[in-house]
Design a protein around this motif. Structure first.
Motif, PDB file in Angstrom:
ATOM      1  N   TRP A   1       0.831  -1.211   0.000  1.00 51.31           N
ATOM      2  CA  TRP A   1       0.000   0.000   0.000  1.00 51.31           C
ATOM      3  C   TRP A   1       0.860   1.253   0.000  1.00 51.31           C
ATOM      4  N   SER A   2       2.010   1.215   0.670  1.00 48.87           N
ATOM      5  CA  SER A   2       2.891   2.405   0.648  1.00 48.87           C
ATOM      6  C   SER A   2       3.347   2.691  -0.773  1.00 48.87           C
ATOM      7  N   ASP A   3       3.696   1.637  -1.517  1.00 48.05           N
ATOM      8  CA  ASP A   3       4.118   1.850  -2.911  1.00 48.05           C
ATOM      9  C   ASP A   3       2.966   2.441  -3.731  1.00 48.05           C
ATOM     10  N   ARG A   4       1.766   1.951  -3.495  1.00 53.65           N
ATOM     11  CA  ARG A   4       0.606   2.466  -4.249  1.00 53.65           C
ATOM     12  C   ARG A   4       0.378   3.938  -3.927  1.00 53.65           C
ATOM     13  N   VAL A   5       0.440   4.271  -2.650  1.00 49.25           N
ATOM     14  CA  VAL A   5       0.192   5.667  -2.260  1.00 49.25           C
ATOM     15  C   VAL A   5       1.284   6.575  -2.824  1.00 49.25           C
ATOM     16  N   ALA A   6       2.527   6.110  -2.808  1.00 47.87           N
ATOM     17  CA  ALA A   6       3.622   6.933  -3.360  1.00 47.87           C
ATOM     18  C   ALA A   6       3.386   7.174  -4.858  1.00 47.87           C
ATOM     19  N   HIS A   7       2.891   6.167  -5.550  1.00 44.74           N
ATOM     20  CA  HIS A   7       2.609   6.298  -6.984  1.00 44.74           C
ATOM     21  C   HIS A   7       1.509   7.341  -7.212  1.00 44.74           C
ATOM     22  N   LEU A   8       0.428   7.223  -6.447  1.00 47.57           N
ATOM     23  CA  LEU A   8      -0.676   8.192  -6.585  1.00 47.57           C
ATOM     24  C   LEU A   8      -0.186   9.603  -6.273  1.00 47.57           C
TER      25      LEU A   8
ATOM     26  N   LEU B   1       1.685  11.153  -9.138  1.00 49.97           N
ATOM     27  CA  LEU B   1       0.752  11.598 -10.190  1.00 49.97           C
ATOM     28  C   LEU B   1       0.067  12.905  -9.788  1.00 49.97           C
ATOM     29  N   ARG B   2      -0.354  12.955  -8.540  1.00 48.16           N
ATOM     30  CA  ARG B   2      -1.064  14.162  -8.067  1.00 48.16           C
ATOM     31  C   ARG B   2      -0.142  15.378  -8.105  1.00 48.16           C
ATOM     32  N   ASP B   3       1.115  15.178  -7.717  1.00 52.90           N
ATOM     33  CA  ASP B   3       2.072  16.297  -7.727  1.00 52.90           C
ATOM     34  C   ASP B   3       2.274  16.833  -9.145  1.00 52.90           C
ATOM     35  N   LEU B   4       2.424  15.915 -10.104  1.00 56.56           N
ATOM     36  CA  LEU B   4       2.618  16.394 -11.484  1.00 56.56           C
ATOM     37  C   LEU B   4       1.347  17.099 -11.982  1.00 56.56           C
ATOM     38  N   GLN B   5       0.215  16.510 -11.647  1.00 57.73           N
ATOM     39  CA  GLN B   5      -1.050  17.097 -12.111  1.00 57.73           C
ATOM     40  C   GLN B   5      -1.249  18.522 -11.565  1.00 57.73           C
ATOM     41  N   ASP B   6      -0.771  18.770 -10.346  1.00 59.59           N
ATOM     42  CA  ASP B   6      -0.847  20.133  -9.800  1.00 59.59           C
ATOM     43  C   ASP B   6      -0.124  21.121 -10.714  1.00 59.59           C
ATOM     44  N   LEU B   7       0.945  20.643 -11.336  1.00 59.32           N
ATOM     45  CA  LEU B   7       1.754  21.537 -12.177  1.00 59.32           C
ATOM     46  C   LEU B   7       1.218  21.649 -13.599  1.00 59.32           C
ATOM     47  N   THR B   8       0.701  20.537 -14.146  1.00 54.90           N
ATOM     48  CA  THR B   8       0.400  20.531 -15.588  1.00 54.90           C
ATOM     49  C   THR B   8      -1.082  20.439 -15.946  1.00 54.90           C
ATOM     50  N   HIS B   9      -1.874  19.861 -15.069  1.00 56.65           N
ATOM     51  CA  HIS B   9      -3.316  19.663 -15.322  1.00 56.65           C
ATOM     52  C   HIS B   9      -3.599  18.859 -16.595  1.00 56.65           C
ATOM     53  N   GLY B  10      -2.669  18.013 -16.998  1.00 56.69           N
ATOM     54  CA  GLY B  10      -2.845  17.317 -18.280  1.00 56.69           C
ATOM     55  C   GLY B  10      -3.385  15.901 -18.188  1.00 56.69           C
ATOM     56  N   PHE B  11      -3.459  15.323 -16.975  1.00 57.92           N
ATOM     57  CA  PHE B  11      -4.003  13.963 -16.885  1.00 57.92           C
ATOM     58  C   PHE B  11      -5.530  14.030 -16.953  1.00 57.92           C
ATOM     59  N   ALA B  12      -6.085  13.218 -17.862  1.00 51.93           N
ATOM     60  CA  ALA B  12      -7.544  13.174 -17.966  1.00 51.93           C
ATOM     61  C   ALA B  12      -8.124  12.095 -17.069  1.00 51.93           C
ATOM     62  N   CYS B  13      -7.393  10.992 -16.912  1.00 49.23           N
ATOM     63  CA  CYS B  13      -7.992   9.834 -16.251  1.00 49.23           C
ATOM     64  C   CYS B  13      -6.918   8.968 -15.592  1.00 49.23           C
ATOM     65  N   PHE B  14      -7.252   8.435 -14.438  1.00 52.60           N
ATOM     66  CA  PHE B  14      -6.368   7.458 -13.781  1.00 52.60           C
ATOM     67  C   PHE B  14      -6.981   6.069 -13.923  1.00 52.60           C
TER      68      PHE B  14
END
Ligand code: V47
Length: 364
Positions: free
Chosen positions: A231-238, A241-254
């Motif tokens: 679960w720690s690996d999963r949370v780190a992955h999420l 993604l969230r950190d990059l999305q804060d900067l770029t807003h380019g992810f449409a879907c997870f």
């Protein structure tokens, strides 16, 4: 048995769920507590509220086809049952004419999305990718092309000796509309070492997506789960993604991809139903800046995907004719569905089917 929560992240699941309900952003430690200790029903109920607030009871779907133009791949990922070594029995690469013929065979179907991914086949030059995009755009001008994972883009950049920006610009010019989310696997380097040692790093995967976002190309993001990750690996992955999305807003879907365990060299066993629901719900609550969350029925199975619509997911992907990567690894879902079957799966789950384009614009 629910694993013990490390003391440093101990917190009250109920308090954290209340925090999520009030719109406050969850920390990675909050997410870990929820993952490990929130009662399943409470977690899903909070995620469902977040989903309803964003999308009501809409469940999006797309009329799509999958084209896997080559299964030849130099990466040899341990979880992959799809790839073949060049020259091995079953190795195949489609010509651009083959792809055009495959699409022509469905010329009367109102397809909206062409999903194109392949292995890393060193014999295919950039011109092959460009010709393919141009040919698809010509024969299906009404469909959007979602093609080539970040791994393929990085491979092309390396083999051509040019930047990823240059590769993406060339592909965009030739008709690329968006990037699929494949190749992310799990970002933790220690896991990548065991799962896919030859594959690009998680940082590079994120960098390619950041570059695409900067050029106005939306992308999806995936995580392969239910194998050797925690679960720690999963949370780190999420969190990445969230950190990059804060900067770029380019992810449409997870898109959480449920690991399929057959015919590969990894040998782990795949997620159970409760893990699927917990991860879907957690993703909806934690990824507060990614609009859509996919219940990818090809890997989850139709029944679990229907349940996922009640745990926070809002997208059911598509008709997917035909899925090969999960099925090579033993997925027991159908290889594709008709539009009627897809709509039925959504309505019988109590949701409202809404057809969409690849970039999630509702149709009609
Ligand atoms: O990157 C490989 C995964 C991915 C297995 O963006 C496996 O809309 C489960 O990314 N068990 C490709 N998964 C599929 C993908 C995708 C699918 C649908 C929609 C979109 C989108 C993206 O399949 C690979 C890898 O992570 N994969 N082997 C396996 N044994």
């Amino acid at each position: 048995m629910i694993p013990l929560i490390p003391a440093k992240v101990a917190g009250e699941p109920a308090v954290i769920l209340e925090k999520a309900r009030s719109g406050e952003r969850l920390t990675p430690d909050d997410a870990l507590v929820l993952a490990l200790a929130a009662p399943l029903h409470d977690l899903c109920a909070a995620a469902m509220e977040a989903r309803i607030a964003r999308h009501g009871k809409n469940a999006y779907y797309v009329h799509n086809v999958h084209i896997n133009f080559t299964n030849v791949c130099v990466n040899a990922c341990r979880f992959c049952a799809f790839f073949k070594v060049k020259g091995a029995a079953g190795a195949r690469t489609l010509s651009v004419d083959d792809i055009v013929a495959e699409l022509a065979a469905r010329e009367n179907a109102p397809i909206r999305e062409i999903h194109v991914v392949g292995g890393l086949n060193p014999d295919l030059p950039l011109s092959y990718y460009v010709d393919m995009l141009r040919a698809i755009s010509r024969v299906r001008p009404d469909a959007g092309i979602k093609a080539f994972t970040a791994v393929e883009v990085a491979h092309l950049a390396d083999t051509m000796g040019v930047s990823e920006f240059e590769i993406l610009s060339t592909l965009k010019e030739a008709g690329l509309m968006m990037l699929p989310g494949g190749g992310a696997e799990v970002f933790a380097p220690s896991l990548r070492e065991k799962l896919c040692p030859e594959k690009i790093s998680g940082e590079r995967w994120l960098q390619v997506h950041a570059t695409a976002h900067g050029m106005g190309l939306p992308t999806n993001a995936t995580m392969l789960f239910g194998h050797i990750e925690s679960w720690s690996d999963r949370v780190a992955h999420l969190s990445a993604l969230r950190d990059l999305q804060d900067l770029t807003h380019g992810f449409a879907c997870f898109i959480p991809l449920a690991y399929q365990p057959a015919n590969n060299r990894l040998g782990a066993k795949g997620p159970d139903g409760v893990t699927v629901l917990r991860l879907i719900a957690l993703s909806r609550l934690f990824l507060d800046n990614i609009p859509h969350l996919k219940a990818y029925w090809a890997m989850l199975g139709i029944k679990a995907a229907q349940m996922a619509l009640w745990a926070g997911a809002d997208d059911f992907d598509g008709t997917i004719v035909e899925e090969r990567i999960g099925h090579a690894a033993g997925a027991d879902s159908p290889k594709g569905m008709t539009l009627a079957q897809l709509r039925h799966a959504i309505t019988s789950a109590g949701m409202v089917p809404v057809e969409r384009t690849p970039d999630f614009q509702p149709i009609g």
